[in-house]
Enzyme design. Structure first.
Site, PDB file in Angstrom:
ATOM      1  N   THR A 160      -0.753   4.280   3.912  1.00  0.00           N
ATOM      2  CA  THR A 160       0.668   4.352   4.267  1.00  0.00           C
ATOM      3  C   THR A 160       1.298   5.533   3.535  1.00  0.00           C
ATOM      4  OG1 THR A 160       0.753   1.982   4.635  1.00  0.00           O
ATOM      5  CG2 THR A 160       2.855   3.074   4.217  1.00  0.00           C
ATOM      6  N   LYS A 216      -0.842   5.985   8.283  1.00  0.00           N
ATOM      7  CA  LYS A 216       0.312   5.260   8.853  1.00  0.00           C
ATOM      8  C   LYS A 216       1.619   5.861   8.353  1.00  0.00           C
ATOM      9  CE  LYS A 216       2.270   0.533   8.952  1.00  0.00           C
ATOM     10  NZ  LYS A 216       3.404   0.469   8.057  1.00  0.00           N
TER      11      LYS A 216
HETATM   12  C1  LIG Z   1       8.504  -7.871   5.872  1.00  0.00           C
HETATM   13  C2  LIG Z   1       7.800  -6.570   6.036  1.00  0.00           C
HETATM   14  C3  LIG Z   1       6.914  -6.116   5.058  1.00  0.00           C
HETATM   15  C4  LIG Z   1       6.209  -4.906   5.238  1.00  0.00           C
HETATM   16  N1  LIG Z   1       5.301  -4.524   4.298  1.00  0.00           N
HETATM   17  C5  LIG Z   1       4.527  -3.423   4.533  1.00  0.00           C
HETATM   18  C6  LIG Z   1       3.491  -3.068   3.640  1.00  0.00           C
HETATM   19  O1  LIG Z   1       3.263  -3.747   2.631  1.00  0.00           O
HETATM   20  N2  LIG Z   1       2.766  -1.953   3.913  1.00  0.00           N
HETATM   21  C7  LIG Z   1       2.989  -1.190   5.039  1.00  0.00           C
HETATM   22  O2  LIG Z   1       2.298  -0.196   5.261  1.00  0.00           O
HETATM   23  N3  LIG Z   1       3.981  -1.514   5.903  1.00  0.00           N
HETATM   24  C8  LIG Z   1       4.735  -2.617   5.693  1.00  0.00           C
HETATM   25  N4  LIG Z   1       5.709  -2.959   6.594  1.00  0.00           N
HETATM   26  C9  LIG Z   1       5.881  -2.151   7.826  1.00  0.00           C
HETATM   27  C10 LIG Z   1       5.007  -2.704   8.965  1.00  0.00           C
HETATM   28  O3  LIG Z   1       3.647  -2.485   8.692  1.00  0.00           O
HETATM   29  C11 LIG Z   1       5.340  -2.060  10.314  1.00  0.00           C
HETATM   30  O4  LIG Z   1       5.267  -0.661  10.196  1.00  0.00           O
HETATM   31  C12 LIG Z   1       6.722  -2.451  10.848  1.00  0.00           C
HETATM   32  O5  LIG Z   1       7.010  -3.796  10.542  1.00  0.00           O
HETATM   33  C13 LIG Z   1       6.761  -2.259  12.356  1.00  0.00           C
HETATM   34  O6  LIG Z   1       8.041  -2.498  12.869  1.00  0.00           O
HETATM   35  P1  LIG Z   1       8.499  -3.897  13.512  1.00  0.00           P
HETATM   36  O7  LIG Z   1       8.711  -4.840  12.384  1.00  0.00           O
HETATM   37  O8  LIG Z   1       9.755  -3.533  14.210  1.00  0.00           O
HETATM   38  O9  LIG Z   1       7.413  -4.379  14.458  1.00  0.00           O
HETATM   39  C14 LIG Z   1       6.449  -4.137   6.405  1.00  0.00           C
HETATM   40  C15 LIG Z   1       7.363  -4.577   7.361  1.00  0.00           C
HETATM   41  C16 LIG Z   1       8.034  -5.773   7.202  1.00  0.00           C
HETATM   42  C17 LIG Z   1       8.958  -6.260   8.284  1.00  0.00           C
END
Ligand SMILES: Cc1cc2nc3c(=O)[nH]c(=O)nc-3n(C[C@H](O)[C@H](O)[C@H](O)COP(=O)(O)O)c2cc1C
Length: 380
Positions: free
Chosen positions: A154, A250
Site C-alpha cells: 500500500t 495498491k
Molecule cells: C475500515 C477500513 C480499514 C481499512 N484498512 C486498510 C488497511 O489496513 N490497509 C489498506 O491497504 N487499505 C485499507 N483500507 C482501504 C481498503 O483496502 C480499500 O482501498 C477501500 O476500502 C475501498 O473503498 P470502499 O470501502 O469504498 O470499497 C481500509 C478501508 C476501510 C473502510
C-alpha cells in the site's frame, strides 16, 4: 451516502456496532468529497441493453494477478476488521474461500495472518515498507511460511490524514477509553459479548510481536510510526528484489506511477484512493482508470476499488479496463451485520447483480465484457 445494494447491511452494521467503529468504517478524510465523488463517477456510466444473444449461462470466472477466482471481486485489506465481529478476519476469509474469491489480509489484522491462512482461502498479505526493514522482511517471511505467494504494497498512506469522524469520537485514543466511549461500547451488548467471548479485544494480532505496547490503539500507533514516509521508487525496487512472489502495488492514481511500477516489475496494480480515506480531494478511481489502463497497455493486471456498491459498477469498471474490483466497506458491513454469513451474503448480492447486468447487456462472460469495452457503455 448511497450504499447501493448494501444499504441493508450498512444499516444493520450501524445498529450493531458502537458509533466509534461504525464511523471508523464509514468515514473518509477531510471533507469526504473524494468518497462522494467515487460514487458519483459510477453514476456517469450506463450499460447499454443488448438482446438476441445467448445468455442462457453467465460465467463470472475471472483471472487476475495470476490467480483464478469465481467472481471478479476481491475483499480489500481492512485494518481492525476483527473488531467488527467476533468471527473477525477468519470469518471473512472463510466466506471468501467458500465463494472462490481472494482476500487481502491487512497489516492491521486483529487475527494474525497465520490464523487467517488456516482457513485455506486465497490470500494476499497487505504490507507496508517499515523504517526497520527487518520487520518488513519478517512480514514477508511469515506470509511465505503460511503459504501466501502474493503481497500487496500500500503506497497511499505516507501519512494518516485527519478523519473528522474519528477525531470527534476519539477513535485513535481508544486504548484508554473515556467514560463516554465506555458508555457507547456498553450500549451495544451483543457486539461487546461477541468481542469478549472471542477474546479479540486486546491485540492487533498480526503485528503484536513488533511492539511492546498493549492494547489495539497503542500497538497500531507504534506500527503506524514505522510506516516509512520516505519511501520511494528505490524502495519498491528493493521490495521487488526481496520478494519472489506476486507483487501488487495498491494506491496508484496516476498513469506515470502505473508505468513506473510496471517497469520496476510489479505484477499488478490496484487503482485506489483508499475509499476516500487518504487524499481529499482526489479524483474518483473510475475517472482515472481509462488513462491508466491505456498507459499500462495490458502489461500488468489492474484492479480497481473505492465506491463499488452495485453490480453495474463492477461491469463498468471491467469494461473500462480493470480485470477485477475490490470492495472494502461492503464486506466490513456484512461482517459487522452477520459475521462470516454476512460477508458471504454481500458477495452473493454483488454476484447476482453482476450476473443480471451481464445477461441484459448480452455479455455471457468476463472476456466478453472486456472485449466489448466502451461499446457496452453509455456516458451520460
Ligand atoms: C475500515 C477500513 C480499514 C481499512 N484498512 C486498510 C488497511 O489496513 N490497509 C489498506 O491497504 N487499505 C485499507 N483500507 C482501504 C481498503 O483496502 C480499500 O482501498 C477501500 O476500502 C475501498 O473503498 P470502499 O470501502 O469504498 O470499497 C481500509 C478501508 C476501510 C473502510
Amino acid at each position: 451516502m448511497d450504499d447501493g445494494a448494501f444499504a441493508g447491511f450498512s444499516e444493520q452494521a450501524r445498529r450493531r456496532l458502537p458509533r466509534l467503529f461504525a464511523d471508523y468504517i464509514d468515514g473518509g478524510a477531510h471533507g469526504e468529497r473524494t468518497m462522494a465523488r467515487n460514487r458519483a463517477a459510477f453514476g456517469q456510466w450506463g450499460i447499454v441493453p443488448r438482446g438476441l444473444r445467448d445468455v442462457s449461462s453467465i460465467n463470472l470466472a475471472t483471472q487476475c494477478f495470476g490467480r483464478s477466482w469465481a467472481l471478479p471481486v476481491f475483499l480489500a485489506p481492512l485494518g481492525f476488521a476483527g473488531m467488527f465481529h467476533a468471527h473477525g478476519e477468519q470469518g471473512a476469509a472463510y466466506a471468501a474461500h467458500k465463494r472462490g474469491v481472494g482476500m487481502g489480509v491487512s497489516t492491521f489484522s486483529i487475527a494474525p495472518m497465520e490464523k487467517v491462512a488456516a482457513t485455506g482461502a486465497d490470500l494476499m498479505a497487505q504490507i507496508y515498507v517499515f523504517r526497520d526493514r527487518a520487520l518488513t522482511r519478517d512480514m514477508l517471511e511469515r506470509a511465505r511460511a503460511c503459504g501466501m505467494d502474493g503481497i500487496i504494497l500500500t503506497i497511499d498512506t505516507a501519512i494518516t490524514p485527519v478523519r473528522e469522524r474519528d477525531m470527534r469520537n476519539g477513535f485513535r485514543h481508544l486504548s484508554r477509553p473515556t467514560a463516554t466511549q465506555m458508555a457507547g461500547l456498553l450500549r451495544h451488548p451483543s457486539w461487546l459479548y461477541g468481542q469478549v467471548r472471542g477474546g479479540a479485544m486486546p491485540n492487533v494480532g498480526n503485528i503484536a510481536g513488533y511492539t511492546g505496547s498493549r492494547g489495539v490503539m497503542a500497538q497500531a500507533r507504534d506500527v503506524v510510526a514505522q510506516i516509512d514516509a520516505g519511501l520511494d521508487w528505490d524502495d519498491l525496487a528493493w521490495l521487488r528484489a526481496t520478494w519472489g512472489g506476486t507483487l501488487v502495488v495498491k494506491g496508484i492514481m496516476h498513469p506515470d506511477d502505473a508505468i513506473r511500477a510496471a517497469e520496476i516489475g510489479a505484477d499488478g496494480l490496484i487503482i485506489s484512493n483508499h475509499g476516500g480515506r487518504q487524499m481529499d480531494p482526489a479524483p474518483a478511481t473510475l475517472d482515472v482508470l481509462p488513462a491508466i489502463a491505456q498507459a499500462v497497455g495490458g502489461r500488468v493486471d489492474i484492479m480497481l476499488d473505492s465506491g463499488i456498491r452495485r453490480g453495474g459498477d463492477v461491469v463498468a469498471a471491467l469494461a473500462l479496463g480493470a480485470r477485477a474490483v475490490s470492495i472494502g466497506r461492503p464486506w466490513a458491513w456484512g461482517l459487522a451485520a452477520g459475521g462470516a454469513r454476512g460477508v458471504g451474503l454481500v458477495l452473493d448480492t454483488l454476484a447476482r447483480e453482476i450476473s443480471d447486468v451481464m445477461a441484459l447487456a448480452g455479455l455471457p462472460d468476463i472476456a466478453a465484457v472486456r472485449a466489448a469495452g466502451r461499446n457496452a457503455l453509455w456516458r451520460f
